[in-house]
Write a protein that holds these residues in place. Sequence first.
Motif, mmCIF file in Angstrom:
data_model
loop_
_atom_site.group_PDB
_atom_site.id
_atom_site.type_symbol
_atom_site.label_atom_id
_atom_site.label_comp_id
_atom_site.label_asym_id
_atom_site.label_seq_id
_atom_site.Cartn_x
_atom_site.Cartn_y
_atom_site.Cartn_z
ATOM 1 N N SER A 161 0.839 -1.281 -0.061
ATOM 2 C CA SER A 161 0.048 0.116 0.052
ATOM 3 C C SER A 161 0.892 1.075 0.080
ATOM 4 C CB SER A 161 -0.861 0.192 1.510
ATOM 5 O OG SER A 161 -1.739 -1.095 1.457
ATOM 6 N N ALA A 162 1.749 1.235 0.630
ATOM 7 C CA ALA A 162 2.725 2.484 0.841
ATOM 8 C C ALA A 162 3.347 2.760 -0.698
ATOM 9 C CB ALA A 162 4.024 2.252 1.793
ATOM 10 N N LYS A 163 3.724 1.791 -1.578
ATOM 11 C CA LYS A 163 4.336 2.100 -2.606
ATOM 12 C C LYS A 163 3.217 2.101 -3.946
ATOM 13 C CE LYS A 163 8.804 0.223 -1.606
ATOM 14 N NZ LYS A 163 9.820 -0.882 -1.910
ATOM 15 N N ASP A 164 1.551 1.576 -3.537
ATOM 16 C CA ASP A 164 0.807 1.784 -4.549
ATOM 17 C C ASP A 164 1.082 0.630 -5.664
ATOM 18 O OD1 ASP A 164 -0.345 5.146 -4.478
ATOM 19 O OD2 ASP A 164 -1.056 3.349 -3.414
ATOM 20 N N THR A 165 1.649 -0.572 -5.084
ATOM 21 C CA THR A 165 2.213 -1.702 -6.041
ATOM 22 C C THR A 165 1.300 -2.980 -5.543
ATOM 23 O OG1 THR A 165 3.863 -2.268 -4.676
ATOM 24 C CG2 THR A 165 4.229 -0.637 -6.589
ATOM 25 N N VAL A 166 0.925 -3.704 -6.734
ATOM 26 C CA VAL A 166 0.528 -5.066 -6.631
ATOM 27 C C VAL A 166 1.018 -5.729 -7.327
ATOM 28 C CG1 VAL A 166 -1.276 -4.436 -8.488
ATOM 29 C CG2 VAL A 166 -1.877 -6.210 -6.688
ATOM 30 N N ALA A 167 1.294 -7.234 -6.906
ATOM 31 C CA ALA A 167 1.909 -8.142 -7.637
ATOM 32 C C ALA A 167 1.336 -9.297 -7.731
ATOM 33 C CB ALA A 167 3.419 -8.361 -6.693
ATOM 34 N N LEU A 168 1.403 -10.128 -8.908
ATOM 35 C CA LEU A 168 1.004 -11.309 -9.416
ATOM 36 C C LEU A 168 2.146 -12.317 -9.228
ATOM 37 C CD1 LEU A 168 -1.456 -13.114 -10.079
ATOM 38 C CD2 LEU A 168 -0.969 -12.520 -12.121
ATOM 39 N N GLN A 169 2.510 -13.438 -8.280
ATOM 40 C CA GLN A 169 3.391 -14.326 -8.165
ATOM 41 C C GLN A 169 2.687 -15.415 -8.781
ATOM 42 O OE1 GLN A 169 6.771 -14.350 -7.306
ATOM 43 N NE2 GLN A 169 6.686 -16.419 -7.935
ATOM 44 N N MET A 170 3.437 -16.088 -10.180
ATOM 45 C CA MET A 170 2.729 -17.137 -10.801
ATOM 46 C C MET A 170 3.760 -18.225 -10.419
ATOM 47 S SD MET A 170 1.221 -15.048 -14.064
ATOM 48 C CE MET A 170 2.778 -14.475 -14.568
ATOM 49 N N ASN A 171 3.440 -19.125 -9.994
ATOM 50 C CA ASN A 171 4.182 -20.715 -10.038
ATOM 51 C C ASN A 171 3.347 -21.757 -10.693
ATOM 52 O OD1 ASN A 171 5.865 -19.033 -8.312
ATOM 53 N ND2 ASN A 171 4.594 -19.704 -6.340
ATOM 54 N N SER A 172 4.252 -22.690 -11.063
ATOM 55 C CA SER A 172 3.721 -23.884 -11.690
ATOM 56 C C SER A 172 2.977 -23.655 -12.878
ATOM 57 C CB SER A 172 2.813 -24.690 -10.907
ATOM 58 O OG SER A 172 3.370 -25.172 -9.512
ATOM 59 N N LEU A 173 3.423 -22.758 -13.623
ATOM 60 C CA LEU A 173 2.855 -22.167 -14.830
ATOM 61 C C LEU A 173 2.657 -23.172 -15.872
ATOM 62 C CD1 LEU A 173 4.842 -18.919 -15.100
ATOM 63 C CD2 LEU A 173 2.348 -19.143 -15.128
ATOM 64 N N LYS A 174 1.581 -23.055 -16.672
ATOM 65 C CA LYS A 174 1.199 -24.004 -17.639
ATOM 66 C C LYS A 174 1.108 -23.280 -18.916
ATOM 67 C CE LYS A 174 -1.851 -26.295 -14.356
ATOM 68 N NZ LYS A 174 -3.212 -26.699 -13.985
ATOM 69 N N ALA A 175 1.118 -23.982 -20.088
ATOM 70 C CA ALA A 175 0.953 -23.334 -21.531
ATOM 71 C C ALA A 175 -0.329 -22.670 -21.439
ATOM 72 C CB ALA A 175 0.962 -24.357 -22.648
ATOM 73 N N ASP A 176 -1.510 -23.001 -21.021
ATOM 74 C CA ASP A 176 -2.655 -22.319 -20.957
ATOM 75 C C ASP A 176 -2.695 -20.948 -20.132
ATOM 76 O OD1 ASP A 176 -4.953 -25.256 -20.637
ATOM 77 O OD2 ASP A 176 -3.839 -24.570 -22.148
ATOM 78 N N ASP A 177 -1.573 -20.956 -19.428
ATOM 79 C CA ASP A 177 -1.367 -19.390 -18.837
ATOM 80 C C ASP A 177 -0.852 -18.620 -19.580
ATOM 81 O OD1 ASP A 177 -0.283 -21.273 -15.791
ATOM 82 O OD2 ASP A 177 -2.293 -20.400 -16.207
ATOM 83 N N THR A 178 -0.554 -18.923 -20.844
ATOM 84 C CA THR A 178 -0.043 -17.826 -21.854
ATOM 85 C C THR A 178 -1.142 -16.748 -22.334
ATOM 86 O OG1 THR A 178 1.626 -19.356 -22.817
ATOM 87 C CG2 THR A 178 0.858 -17.744 -24.254
ATOM 88 N N ALA A 179 -0.917 -15.552 -22.206
ATOM 89 C CA ALA A 179 -1.964 -14.348 -22.461
ATOM 90 C C ALA A 179 -1.072 -13.189 -22.130
ATOM 91 C CB ALA A 179 -3.011 -14.512 -21.474
ATOM 92 N N VAL A 180 -1.762 -12.209 -22.529
ATOM 93 C CA VAL A 180 -1.399 -10.591 -22.118
ATOM 94 C C VAL A 180 -1.970 -10.590 -20.608
ATOM 95 C CG1 VAL A 180 -1.420 -8.396 -22.633
ATOM 96 C CG2 VAL A 180 -1.002 -9.857 -24.268
ATOM 97 N N TYR A 181 -1.237 -10.280 -19.741
ATOM 98 C CA TYR A 181 -1.692 -9.818 -18.378
ATOM 99 C C TYR A 181 -2.089 -8.438 -18.032
ATOM 100 C CZ TYR A 181 -1.477 -14.804 -17.172
ATOM 101 O OH TYR A 181 -1.591 -16.175 -17.086
ATOM 102 N N TYR A 182 -3.143 -8.120 -17.400
ATOM 103 C CA TYR A 182 -3.449 -6.717 -17.253
ATOM 104 C C TYR A 182 -3.875 -6.457 -15.730
ATOM 105 C CZ TYR A 182 -4.316 -6.479 -22.271
ATOM 106 O OH TYR A 182 -4.322 -6.502 -23.834
#
Length: 124
Positions: A74-95
Amino acid sequence: QVQLVESGGGLVQAGGSLRLSCTASGRTFSTSYMAWFRQAPGNEREFVGAIRWSSGRTYYTDSVKGRFTISRDSAKDTVALQMNSLKADDTAVYYCAQTTRWGEPKRADEYHYWGQGTQVTVSS
């Protein structure tokens, strides 16, 4: 107005990990939720998960539960998405997206501001 800038996309092998980051600027004080969506070619934009800004409570779509984690600074106004065990189906543009609505919104039309997107490609 809120500006969102994502970073951290790239190419990774199946089973690997990536961490995306989104930095917000502007009128962020009214944020209720920050979310991640993704869109693969030919598909509609899909909800991935979101975080309630005040409490840090998160919720996810079923296909990523146990693999993806959303966090915020919150102090830095940032949000993160940690993605593990990635699969081919996760391929995309992320917004990343921001809303002032309440009630754990999941539809794209419930979010007001969007980043430019970052490509995630998972090779099988």
